[in-house]
Design a protein around this motif. Structure first.
Motif, PDB file in Angstrom:
ATOM      1  N   HIS A 253      -7.587  -4.081 -14.561  1.00 56.76           N
ATOM      2  CA  HIS A 253      -7.280  -5.415 -14.308  1.00 56.76           C
ATOM      3  C   HIS A 253      -7.146  -5.484 -12.867  1.00 56.76           C
ATOM      4  N   GLY A 254      -7.452  -4.659 -11.963  1.00 57.33           N
ATOM      5  CA  GLY A 254      -7.543  -4.704 -10.535  1.00 57.33           C
ATOM      6  C   GLY A 254      -6.212  -4.272  -9.886  1.00 57.33           C
ATOM      7  N   VAL A 255      -5.230  -3.429 -10.515  1.00 56.81           N
ATOM      8  CA  VAL A 255      -4.378  -2.829  -9.902  1.00 56.81           C
ATOM      9  C   VAL A 255      -4.761  -1.700  -8.961  1.00 56.81           C
ATOM     10  N   ARG A 256      -4.224  -1.538  -8.042  1.00 57.88           N
ATOM     11  CA  ARG A 256      -4.426  -0.143  -7.242  1.00 57.88           C
ATOM     12  C   ARG A 256      -3.341   0.715  -7.469  1.00 57.88           C
ATOM     13  N   VAL A 257      -3.726   1.823  -8.099  1.00 63.83           N
ATOM     14  CA  VAL A 257      -2.261   2.820  -8.331  1.00 63.83           C
ATOM     15  C   VAL A 257      -2.215   3.913  -7.290  1.00 63.83           C
ATOM     16  N   VAL A 258      -1.300   4.078  -6.626  1.00 61.08           N
ATOM     17  CA  VAL A 258      -1.211   5.166  -5.890  1.00 61.08           C
ATOM     18  C   VAL A 258       0.089   6.134  -6.357  1.00 61.08           C
ATOM     19  N   THR A 259      -0.316   7.633  -6.806  1.00 61.58           N
ATOM     20  CA  THR A 259       0.669   8.492  -7.601  1.00 61.58           C
ATOM     21  C   THR A 259       1.110   9.431  -6.652  1.00 61.58           C
ATOM     22  N   GLU A 260       2.186  10.081  -7.126  1.00 63.44           N
ATOM     23  CA  GLU A 260       2.440  11.156  -6.453  1.00 63.44           C
ATOM     24  C   GLU A 260       3.011  10.840  -4.994  1.00 63.44           C
ATOM     25  N   ALA A 261       3.681   9.882  -4.891  1.00 65.11           N
ATOM     26  CA  ALA A 261       3.821   9.210  -3.455  1.00 65.11           C
ATOM     27  C   ALA A 261       5.235   8.796  -3.302  1.00 65.11           C
ATOM     28  N   MET A 262       6.277   9.485  -2.761  1.00 67.15           N
ATOM     29  CA  MET A 262       7.624   8.848  -2.548  1.00 67.15           C
ATOM     30  C   MET A 262       7.679   7.931  -1.565  1.00 67.15           C
ATOM     31  N   VAL A 263       8.206   6.739  -1.615  1.00 69.44           N
ATOM     32  CA  VAL A 263       8.547   5.672  -0.870  1.00 69.44           C
ATOM     33  C   VAL A 263       9.596   6.099   0.121  1.00 69.44           C
ATOM     34  N   GLU A 264       9.649   5.815   1.310  1.00 67.33           N
ATOM     35  CA  GLU A 264      10.664   6.003   2.339  1.00 67.33           C
ATOM     36  C   GLU A 264      11.461   4.888   2.574  1.00 67.33           C
ATOM     37  N   ARG A 265      10.710   3.608   2.785  1.00 66.79           N
ATOM     38  CA  ARG A 265      11.405   2.557   3.177  1.00 66.79           C
ATOM     39  C   ARG A 265      10.278   1.364   3.206  1.00 66.79           C
ATOM     40  N   VAL A 266      11.034   0.036   3.085  1.00 69.19           N
ATOM     41  CA  VAL A 266      10.289  -1.295   3.261  1.00 69.19           C
ATOM     42  C   VAL A 266      10.059  -1.458   4.739  1.00 69.19           C
ATOM     43  N   CYS A 267       8.722  -1.836   5.144  1.00 72.05           N
ATOM     44  CA  CYS A 267       8.416  -1.858   6.357  1.00 72.05           C
ATOM     45  C   CYS A 267       8.600  -3.574   6.521  1.00 72.05           C
ATOM     46  N   HIS A 268       8.806  -4.133   7.713  1.00 70.58           N
ATOM     47  CA  HIS A 268       8.903  -5.541   7.761  1.00 70.58           C
ATOM     48  C   HIS A 268       8.446  -5.961   9.368  1.00 70.58           C
ATOM     49  N   ASP A 269       8.186  -7.028   9.716  1.00 75.20           N
ATOM     50  CA  ASP A 269       7.780  -7.584  11.132  1.00 75.20           C
ATOM     51  C   ASP A 269       8.880  -8.771  11.044  1.00 75.20           C
ATOM     52  N   GLY A 270       9.720  -8.509  11.744  1.00 73.01           N
ATOM     53  CA  GLY A 270      10.808  -9.483  11.850  1.00 73.01           C
ATOM     54  C   GLY A 270      11.756  -9.364  10.627  1.00 73.01           C
ATOM     55  N   GLU A 271      11.666 -10.305   9.971  1.00 69.67           N
ATOM     56  CA  GLU A 271      12.696 -10.494   8.797  1.00 69.67           C
ATOM     57  C   GLU A 271      11.633 -10.626   7.491  1.00 69.67           C
ATOM     58  N   ARG A 272      10.329 -10.243   7.740  1.00 74.22           N
ATOM     59  CA  ARG A 272       9.428 -10.447   6.644  1.00 74.22           C
ATOM     60  C   ARG A 272       8.937  -8.996   6.400  1.00 74.22           C
ATOM     61  N   ALA A 273       8.807  -8.758   4.978  1.00 74.22           N
ATOM     62  CA  ALA A 273       8.253  -7.658   4.307  1.00 74.22           C
ATOM     63  C   ALA A 273       6.922  -7.724   4.566  1.00 74.22           C
ATOM     64  N   THR A 274       6.328  -6.230   5.142  1.00 77.75           N
ATOM     65  CA  THR A 274       4.816  -6.159   5.393  1.00 77.75           C
ATOM     66  C   THR A 274       4.475  -5.076   4.575  1.00 77.75           C
TER      67      THR A 274
ATOM     68  N   MET B  48      -3.490   6.253 -20.474  1.00 77.52           N
ATOM     69  CA  MET B  48      -4.180   4.765 -21.255  1.00 77.52           C
ATOM     70  C   MET B  48      -3.550   3.635 -20.376  1.00 77.52           C
ATOM     71  N   LEU B  49      -2.338   3.331 -20.200  1.00 75.56           N
ATOM     72  CA  LEU B  49      -1.952   1.959 -19.676  1.00 75.56           C
ATOM     73  C   LEU B  49      -2.200   2.012 -18.306  1.00 75.56           C
ATOM     74  N   THR B  50      -2.302   3.251 -17.693  1.00 70.92           N
ATOM     75  CA  THR B  50      -2.631   3.128 -16.133  1.00 70.92           C
ATOM     76  C   THR B  50      -4.123   2.771 -16.100  1.00 70.92           C
ATOM     77  N   ALA B  51      -5.068   3.265 -16.729  1.00 70.19           N
ATOM     78  CA  ALA B  51      -6.331   2.958 -16.897  1.00 70.19           C
ATOM     79  C   ALA B  51      -6.408   1.348 -17.028  1.00 70.19           C
ATOM     80  N   LEU B  52      -5.762   0.872 -18.078  1.00 77.24           N
ATOM     81  CA  LEU B  52      -5.674  -0.711 -18.419  1.00 77.24           C
ATOM     82  C   LEU B  52      -5.222  -1.283 -17.080  1.00 77.24           C
ATOM     83  N   HIS B  53      -4.378  -0.885 -16.482  1.00 76.46           N
ATOM     84  CA  HIS B  53      -3.824  -1.790 -15.059  1.00 76.46           C
ATOM     85  C   HIS B  53      -5.038  -1.551 -14.060  1.00 76.46           C
ATOM     86  N   GLU B  54      -5.642  -0.475 -13.817  1.00 76.46           N
ATOM     87  CA  GLU B  54      -6.727  -0.345 -13.040  1.00 76.46           C
ATOM     88  C   GLU B  54      -7.892  -1.262 -13.233  1.00 76.46           C
TER      89      GLU B  54
END
Length: 402
Positions: free
Chosen positions: A200-221, A192-198
């Motif tokens: 309101h315009g939130v894109r939800v990506v499920t069942e996805a394991m994050v490996e690392r933060v990507c960056h260009d130089g010293e800025r997150a991308t 129910m809360l996931t649908a509420l976020h969606e």
């Protein structure tokens, strides 16, 4: 408590402050020292991902007590220098600045820290959210209206997503769960809360394991997933859980693991007690070992530790509580009494999931273990007693049938 002349409380937190105030109310007139790793006096953490992040509040409003209150409590506060180690035999704690504090009793109220992911160190736009400085840094990032990528499907991530959307930011929430928030509120309420976020315009990506933060130089991308996909963004918030701050107790003889392992009176041995997010204790009714990261739990445990410390180990009483936590997401207030995680059964008592306004009870092993409400504050309070008494599930279900 005989021989109690010097008490050191490590952790300038809600729990630590509750210990200090409880000791003074209980008549303790000895030396009292409050140690904190941050340079700030104790402040409230729940507003960090809500009112402070949104800009509704400024940081002074988070202070739990005015600065002059500490003089009235006659407490020596050592801020900005964390505890590094403890010699339990010598009754001595050493701080990072090299100072040594002697004690007759020591309280661990050091809380937890958020778990980072690879690629965050030194990267602009890569955020954790635990301290007031963390929240102000993230708020500054959101002021530029970035595309915010949130890693983690718990309350912190969901609350930050709601704030970011209300500030006009694009938001993508990435979680390894099938349903975000299902650990905290169950699959149906989580959906129910996931649908509420969606909505309101939130894109939800499920069942996805994050490996690392990507960056260009010293800025997150954005972030890279373990399956090779990337999720692009201009800022990243990581909210994937916490680790208990127990390393300073290594070698002290106190058992630590997922927290400071106490008995049911919150005594860990060697005149050392624990309170708040860092405390792990066996529930006196079920025997299940608990460690709860709730604001109300921290204050309750601090008061109980003060009372039990003054009573002495022979007079100490078991800590009993009905855990309580709340979350604000858009125009919905979610409140939970007890424990929902691990529930085997759920029944809506009043309202409906479709209307996003309801109360529900959760059960396990034939007993009511939790109650949840969405925008139904008073009706939920009536269910608290069922949780407190671990009511029989079948009887409770019959009694609450409408």
């Amino acid at each position: 408590m005989a021989g109690l002349d010097r008490v050191v409380v490590v952790g300038a937190s809600a729990a630590g402050l509750a210990v200090v105030e409880g000791l003074r109310r209980g008549g303790f007139d000895g030396e009292l020292t409050l140690v904190g790793d941050e340079p700030h006096l104790p402040y409230d953490r729940p507003p960090l991902s809500k009112q402070l992040l949104s800009g509704q509040w400024e940081s002074p409003r988070l202070q739990l007590r005015a600065p002059e209150a500490y003089a009235e409590l006659n407490v020596d506060h050592r801020l900005g220098s964390p505890a590094e180690n403890v010699d339990a035999e010598a009754h001595e704690v050493r701080l990072a600045d090299g100072s040594e504090l002697h004690y007759d009793a020591l309280v661990a109220a050091t809380g937890v820290r958020p778990r980072p992911i690879a690629g965050m160190d030194g990267i602009e736009g890569a955020h954790l959210l635990r301290t007031v400085d963390d929240a102000l840094s993230l708020r500054a990032s959101l002021s530029a209206h970035p595309h915010l990528v949130i890693v983690g499907g718990g309350f912190i991530g969901a609350e930050a997503a709601a704030v970011a959307r209300e500030l006009g930011c694009a938001v993508t929430l990435v979680t390894d769960q099938h349903v975000p928030l299902s650990d905290a509120v169950g699959t149906e309420i989580g959906g129910m809360l996931t649908a509420l976020h969606e909505e309101h315009g939130v894109r939800v990506v499920t069942e996805a394991m994050v490996e690392r933060v990507c960056h260009d130089g010293e800025r997150a991308t954005g972030v890279r997933l373990v399956d090779g996909r990337s999720v692009d963004g201009d800022a990243v918030l990581v909210g994937i859980g916490t680790r208990a701050n127990v390393e300073w107790l290594d070698g002290s003889g106190i058992t630590v693991g997922n927290g400071v392992e106490c008995d049911d009176t919150l005594h860990a041995g060697c005149n050392i007690w624990a309170a708040g997010d860092v405390a792990s204790w066996p529930d006196s009714l079920t025997g299940e070992r608990l460690r709860i990261e709730h604001r109300t739990n921290a204050a309750e445990q601090g008061m109980v530790v003060a009372r039990n410390m003054l009573a002495g180990t022979d007079g100490a009483q078991p800590f009993r509580t009905v855990p309580y936590v709340w979350s604000d997401q858009y125009d919905r207030k979610i409140q939970v009494y007890g424990l929902v995680r691990g529930a085997e059964q759920m029944r809506v008592v009043d309202g409906s999931i479709a209307d996003r306004k309801l109360t529900a009870v959760f059960g396990r092993d034939g007993h009511v273990t939790g109650a949840l409400g969405v925008n139904m504050v008073r009706p939920l309070r009536a269910l608290r007693a069922l949780v407190a008494e671990r009511a029989d599930w079948d009887n409770a279900a019959s009694a609450t049938t409408t």
